[in-house]
Design an enzyme around this catalytic site. Structure first.
Site, PDB file in Angstrom:
ATOM      1  N   GLU A   9       0.838  -1.029  -0.042  1.00 46.36           N
ATOM      2  CA  GLU A   9      -0.028   0.011  -0.022  1.00 46.36           C
ATOM      3  C   GLU A   9       1.068   1.267  -0.168  1.00 46.36           C
ATOM      4  OE1 GLU A   9      -3.037  -0.175   3.085  1.00 46.36           O
ATOM      5  OE2 GLU A   9      -3.744  -1.855   2.446  1.00 46.36           O
ATOM      6  N   HIS A  69      -8.617   9.953   4.814  1.00 42.62           N
ATOM      7  CA  HIS A  69      -8.209   8.875   3.824  1.00 42.62           C
ATOM      8  C   HIS A  69      -8.592   9.442   2.436  1.00 42.62           C
ATOM      9  CE1 HIS A  69      -8.122   5.408   1.425  1.00 42.62           C
ATOM     10  NE2 HIS A  69      -7.458   4.522   2.568  1.00 42.62           N
ATOM     11  N   ARG A 103      -0.620   9.082   2.924  1.00 44.90           N
ATOM     12  CA  ARG A 103      -2.008   9.421   2.632  1.00 44.90           C
ATOM     13  C   ARG A 103      -2.335  11.048   2.987  1.00 44.90           C
ATOM     14  NH1 ARG A 103      -5.017   4.858   6.353  1.00 44.90           N
ATOM     15  NH2 ARG A 103      -4.891   3.116   4.821  1.00 44.90           N
ATOM     16  N   HIS A 122     -10.979   9.734   8.243  1.00 46.24           N
ATOM     17  CA  HIS A 122     -10.586   8.150   8.449  1.00 46.24           C
ATOM     18  C   HIS A 122     -10.118   7.773   9.689  1.00 46.24           C
ATOM     19  CE1 HIS A 122      -9.774   3.968   6.876  1.00 46.24           C
ATOM     20  NE2 HIS A 122      -8.592   4.256   7.057  1.00 46.24           N
ATOM     21  N   ARG A 141      -0.713   7.918   9.823  1.00 50.38           N
ATOM     22  CA  ARG A 141      -0.526   6.780  10.010  1.00 50.38           C
ATOM     23  C   ARG A 141      -0.193   5.909   8.906  1.00 50.38           C
ATOM     24  NH1 ARG A 141      -3.820   2.416   9.045  1.00 50.38           N
ATOM     25  NH2 ARG A 141      -5.701   3.716   8.777  1.00 50.38           N
TER      26      ARG A 141
END
Length: 443
Positions: free
Chosen positions: A103, A218, A260, A321, A356
């Site tokens: 990811e 997000h 992100r 998110h 994160r």
């Protein structure tokens, strides 16, 4: 307090001679842990350690606690072994070996997954195991309205029962596993009942908080004009497998595998430039068989909304998110109040820093929940000061709506104040509403 993966894992790891009460605000499956699509990270081998550590630190803008990050990474293999022992079915290749995906902001494939609903797979299997335990009681539709404490020691909680009555529960230790704060925002991937209850109680009882304005957005949730209870997330894994982001002219405008917050900022810049309410995400570069096997629920959801992801681009927009801040805890999940622990998204142990890294959340939640259980299990019996329960005024909890507004406002103001202290205005790092990145907290 809470029935997500951190609360369930903590209950499983506690000694069987402990009587455990799990209290959850809605039904036991209405936790964000069930919603996690992408996966869970695992250190593959020693050669991966340095890059995994660096990826986590870089995503967090190096504001992470290095010791917390090391604890999480070093504990990952043992945790995954535990989960497999609980029946969690991670994807495997034709030889039966665990499969890994990648990811955004990861330098390598190190994420285990189960289709595109890893959170449901993990949390449901933990729940199955917890329900087998004779020492655990689960109470649904029960709300923690306060804690009972005296001289900075916690002795239990005040609960609003499903019938609207109030009860107190006495406990040698309390673990907050209350989830995040998405319910405070108009656009969020979270369940709406997750509203930062532990933060409000911390503010009332002088329990230390940390980084409470560190709110992750997000980059990609499915855009729809209809008002929905929560936004449907398009997992970052699709970009790890080759999905691209386009502006209204079908031009790429960002490296999709950046962290992100970087991708989110690029999307909003592009939306402002194009004067649009969304950008396009193209999943067609992913082979159709992989789309249908790895991301079946995304394929199905988009189909229900008129998009065939094997042929069509889909509209996406950022949404609140994840909450990197929270109740301050040490490396064993102890808060600043004795006999009170916090785990999962409620807690801030420093792993995530300012942002994160994808798929660290399930891992971090359970690793530090296990450490809380170990600390509690190592304790001998501790006394409960019964005088802390004297003269509790239940009448102040009866106006549920007024209490809710007060708590939400308290958390909102604290986040705004933290922004101001850091020289950031109220638009920084908030959940997204409209085109300007303005934070909108509902009251």
């Amino acid at each position: 307090m809470g029935s997500g993966c951190s609360g369930l894992y903590c209950a499983l790891k506690l000694p069987r001679d402990k009587r455990v009460l799990i209290v959850t605000k809605r039904d036991v499956e209405s936790s964000d842990s069930f919603l996690a699509q992408g996966g869970i990270c695992m250190l593959k081998d020693e050669s991966d350690y340095d890059s995994y550590f660096e990826d986590t630190m870089r995503a967090g803008h190096y504001e992470n606690d290095p010791e917390s990050v090391e604890i999480m990474i070093r504990s990952s293999q043992g945790l995954i072994k535990d989960l497999i022992g609980c029946g969690v079915d991670f994807a495997r290749d034709e030889n039966g070996e665990l499969m890994f995906t990648r990811e955004g902001a990861h330098s390598d494939k190190r994420i285990l997954f189960h289709e595109d609903e890893t959170g449901r797979e993990v949390t449901s299997k933990l729940l199955e195991q917890v329900r087998k335990l004779s020492n655990v009681t689960i109470m649904e539709y029960t709300v923690m309205v306060d804690i009972v404490c005296k001289d900075n020691k916690n002795y239990g909680a005040v609960l609003r029962m499903p019938d609207g009555s109030f009860e107190t529960v006495r406990a040698q230790n309390t673990v907050w596993a209350c989830g995040g704060i998405g319910g405070l925002y108009r656009r969020s991937t979270n369940f709406s009942h997750l509203t930062g209850d532990a933060l409000a109680l911390s503010l009332q009882h002088d329990i230390r908080l940390k980084d409470i304005n560190y709110v992750q957005v997000h980059p990609t949730t499915f855009y729809t004009e209809q008002e929905e209870d929560r936004c449907f997330l398009i997992t970052e894994s699709v970009r790890g497998e080759g999905a691209k982001l386009y502006d209204k002219y079908m031009n790429r405008f960002v490296d999709e595998l950046q962290p992100r917050d970087v991708v989110t900022e690029a999307i909003f810049d592009q939306m402002n430039k194009d004067k649009t309410e969304f950008v396009w995400e193209d999943l067609t570069a992913i082979p159709e068989n992989e789309l249908r096997s790895h991301f079946p629920h995304i394929v199905s959801y988009c189909s229900e909304h008129g998009y065939d992801v094997t042929k069509d681009v889909i509209p996406v927009v950022p949404a609140q998110h994840y909450f990197m801040g929270g109740v301050w805890v040490d490396h064993d999940s102890r808060t600043s109040m004795e006999h009170l622990y916090a785990v999962g998204e409620t807690a801030c142990n420093g792993v995530h820093g300012r942002n994160r890294l994808a798929s660290n959340s399930l891992l971090e939640s359970m690793v530090f929940a296990g450490r809380a259980a170990a600390q509690i299990g190592a304790q001998g019996p501790c006394g409960i000061d019964g005088s802390a329960f004297d003269d509790i005024d239940f009448s102040k909890y009866k106006d549920v709506e007024a209490l809710r507004r007060e708590n939400h406002g308290m958390v909102r103001d604290a986040i705004a104040e933290a922004d101001q202290e850091m020289g950031r205005d109220d638009n920084y790092h908030g959940a997204i509403d409209g085109l300007q990145g303005k934070r909108v907290l509902t009251v």
